[in-house]
Design an enzyme around this catalytic site. Structure first.
Site, PDB file in Angstrom:
ATOM      1  CG  ASN A  58      -2.053  -0.896   1.404  1.00 15.40           C
ATOM      2  OD1 ASN A  58      -2.555  -1.014   0.198  1.00 15.40           O
ATOM      3  ND2 ASN A  58      -2.383  -1.231   2.695  1.00 15.40           N
ATOM      4  CG  ASP A  63       0.362   3.714   4.576  1.00 15.14           C
ATOM      5  OD1 ASP A  63      -0.360   2.883   4.093  1.00 15.14           O
ATOM      6  OD2 ASP A  63       1.045   3.013   5.915  1.00 15.14           O
ATOM      7  CD  GLU A 122      -2.870  -4.666   5.701  1.00 21.45           C
ATOM      8  OE1 GLU A 122      -3.192  -3.997   6.625  1.00 21.45           O
ATOM      9  OE2 GLU A 122      -2.070  -4.546   4.590  1.00 21.45           O
ATOM     10  CG  LEU A 151       1.786  -9.960  25.311  1.00 19.98           C
ATOM     11  CD1 LEU A 151       2.324 -10.451  26.791  1.00 19.98           C
ATOM     12  CD2 LEU A 151       0.295 -10.287  24.815  1.00 19.98           C
ATOM     13  CB  ALA A 210       5.569  -1.384  10.620  1.00 23.60           C
ATOM     14  CB  ALA A 211       5.678  -2.529  16.822  1.00 30.12           C
ATOM     15  N   GLY A 212       4.520  -4.761  14.661  1.00 27.11           N
ATOM     16  CA  GLY A 212       4.403  -6.054  14.764  1.00 27.11           C
ATOM     17  C   GLY A 212       4.702  -6.887  13.559  1.00 27.11           C
ATOM     18  CG  ASP A 213       3.577  -5.745   9.669  1.00 28.95           C
ATOM     19  OD1 ASP A 213       3.057  -6.592   9.980  1.00 28.95           O
ATOM     20  OD2 ASP A 213       3.152  -4.553   9.006  1.00 28.95           O
ATOM     21  NE  ARG A 262      16.338   3.266  14.320  1.00 27.16           N
ATOM     22  CZ  ARG A 262      17.069   2.145  13.744  1.00 27.16           C
ATOM     23  NH1 ARG A 262      16.328   1.539  12.885  1.00 27.16           N
ATOM     24  NH2 ARG A 262      18.022   1.773  14.417  1.00 27.16           N
ATOM     25  CB  SER A 308      11.584   2.824  11.810  1.00 30.30           C
ATOM     26  OG  SER A 308      10.565   2.021  11.960  1.00 30.30           O
TER      27      SER A 308
HETATM   28  P1  ADP Z   1       1.448  -4.721  16.466  1.00 30.99           P
HETATM   29  O1  ADP Z   1       2.121  -3.669  15.942  1.00 30.99           O
HETATM   30  O2  ADP Z   1       0.938  -6.002  15.665  1.00 30.99           O
HETATM   31  O3  ADP Z   1       0.194  -4.492  17.379  1.00 30.99           O
HETATM   32  P2  ADP Z   1       2.775  -5.333  19.119  1.00 30.99           P
HETATM   33  O4  ADP Z   1       2.466  -3.924  19.442  1.00 30.99           O
HETATM   34  O5  ADP Z   1       2.340  -6.181  19.810  1.00 30.99           O
HETATM   35  O6  ADP Z   1       2.333  -5.534  17.630  1.00 30.99           O
HETATM   36  O7  ADP Z   1       4.293  -5.177  19.121  1.00 30.99           O
HETATM   37  C1  ADP Z   1       5.190  -6.248  18.729  1.00 30.99           C
HETATM   38  C2  ADP Z   1       6.231  -6.410  19.263  1.00 30.99           C
HETATM   39  O8  ADP Z   1       7.310  -5.136  19.320  1.00 30.99           O
HETATM   40  C3  ADP Z   1       6.256  -6.570  20.890  1.00 30.99           C
HETATM   41  O9  ADP Z   1       6.129  -8.104  21.182  1.00 30.99           O
HETATM   42  C4  ADP Z   1       7.389  -6.219  21.259  1.00 30.99           C
HETATM   43  O10 ADP Z   1       8.507  -6.965  21.336  1.00 30.99           O
HETATM   44  C5  ADP Z   1       7.751  -4.834  20.328  1.00 30.99           C
HETATM   45  N1  ADP Z   1       7.322  -3.621  20.958  1.00 30.99           N
HETATM   46  C6  ADP Z   1       5.929  -3.064  20.732  1.00 30.99           C
HETATM   47  N2  ADP Z   1       5.870  -1.755  21.239  1.00 30.99           N
HETATM   48  C7  ADP Z   1       7.022  -1.609  22.044  1.00 30.99           C
HETATM   49  C8  ADP Z   1       7.480  -0.831  23.008  1.00 30.99           C
HETATM   50  N3  ADP Z   1       6.418  -0.068  23.246  1.00 30.99           N
HETATM   51  N4  ADP Z   1       8.522  -0.968  23.668  1.00 30.99           N
HETATM   52  C9  ADP Z   1       9.202  -2.238  23.343  1.00 30.99           C
HETATM   53  N5  ADP Z   1       8.857  -2.908  22.571  1.00 30.99           N
HETATM   54  C10 ADP Z   1       7.814  -3.105  21.924  1.00 30.99           C
END
Ligand code: ADP
Length: 306
Positions: free
Chosen positions: A20, A22, A148, A223, A252-255, A288, A294
């Site tokens: 995508n 954005d 998606e 989590l 994109a933390a999860g990705d 970042r 990032s």
């Molecule tokens: P999504 O982006 O899919 O909602 P999460 O928020 O659960 O996924 O984040 C995925 C992973 O990224 C977590 O298991 C953790 O290891 C890391 N992470 C996410 N947010 C933080 C944070 N605030 N501090 C440190 N690590 C984080």
């Protein structure tokens, strides 16, 4: 899957999913119905969960094939370039004639709250796998899937992988009912805690992870800042902590986590170690601004994880 493909060559991953652009507008206050407001800033950010996982995995050191579709528009070249610059092969990224590339129209207000319109565009044409995709999947250690793109295409890709003994990893986002044939072909499910609760009906993420083992053999629930939980049939669930960092942008933390997790696991590292390494990758990314821009490189992840 060839878990423990062994020392030597990089892990080989295929990603089937969305690409995508954005389109992000920053405004002091989001417009009400019928209202026009003047915004502060506009950015275009390459994304889509599929493309983001592909970039994350490539930066983490995997050889990655992206299977997806872009449109016939000005965004397509930039979406291809973003993947290419990360080292992702785009041979399996087709151009859907007559379609726009997928777009997400995002409005972020002064408090950081957002509203989003997603128009699937070319992503909506991914109703099956194309010529060459079976080979791309068959030669991979694992296939990464998200939701998606149309479900029938996700199912077709999962079945192609499963039939060839290639491990399948499903990120069940956005949450929707999972058809039995997809679950039967899923080796590892990686929901965040909200998706895990929706799918299992259990609010507690540990209970959710264990309940989801009725559907698939292995589950990792992420989590956020509280880390991640691993559950596998016949073993006690375990938790891997997140790195304590100051997050500035968790997009994109999860990705990032999934791309790094699958890279480490396909290299033969045990799941808890792969989770810790993926936590390092996502901890770096959340410090970042940006989505795929990032995501950290392999050497940086390894240095940070130690
Ligand atoms: P999504 O982006 O899919 O909602 P999460 O928020 O659960 O996924 O984040 C995925 C992973 O990224 C977590 O298991 C953790 O290891 C890391 N992470 C996410 N947010 C933080 C944070 N605030 N501090 C440190 N690590 C984080």
């Amino acid at each position: 899957m060839r878990h423990g493909a062994g020392p030597g060559g990089p892990a080989s991953l295929a990603v089937f999913g969305s690409t995508n652009m954005d389109l992000v507008a920053t405004v002091p206050t989001a417009p009400a119905l019928g209202e026009t407001v003047t915004g502060r800033e506009f950015r275009t950010v390459p994304g889509g969960k599929g493309a983001n996982q592909a970039v994350a995995a490539a930066r983490a050191g995997s050889a990655v094939h992206m299977i997806g579709a872009v449109g016939e528009d000005e965004f397509a070249a930039r979406l291809r370039a973003t993947l290419g610059e990360a080292g992702v092969s785009t041979d399996g990224l087709r151009t859907a004639p007559g379609f726009h590339s997928g777009t997400a129209h995002i409005t972020v207000d002064g408090k950081g709250a957002n509203s989003i319109i997603v128009i699937p565009g070319a992503n909506g044409t991914l109703k099956g796998i194309g010529a060459g995709d079976e080979d791309r999947i068959a030669h991979s250690d694992a296939l990464l899937l998200q939701l998606e793109t149309p479900m029938e295409g996700v199912v077709a890709a999962a079945l192609a992988a499963h039939a060839r003994g290639v491990r399948t990893v499903l990120t069940p986002a956005p949450t929707q009912p999972l058809p039995p044939e997809l679950l039967a072909a899923t080796d590892l499910l990686v929901p965040n805690e909200h998706e895990a609760a929706d799918l299992s009906g259990r609010a507690d993420p540990y209970e959710a992870a264990v309940a989801l083992l009725d559907l698939v053999p292995e589950v990792v629930v992420t989590l956020g800042a509280r880390g991640s939980v691993y559950a596998a049939r016949g073993a006690e669930p375990l938790t891997v902590p997140a790195f304590p960092v100051r997050a500035v942008d968790t997009t994109a933390a999860g990705d990032t986590f999934v791309g790094a997790l699958c890279t480490a696991y396909a290299e033969g590292r045990p799941m808890p170690e792969a989770m810790a390494w993926a936590s390092a990758a996502s901890a770096l990314a959340v410090q970042r601004p940006g989505a795929s821009s990032s995501m950290p490189e392999r050497a940086e992840i390894t240095a940070y994880a130690e």
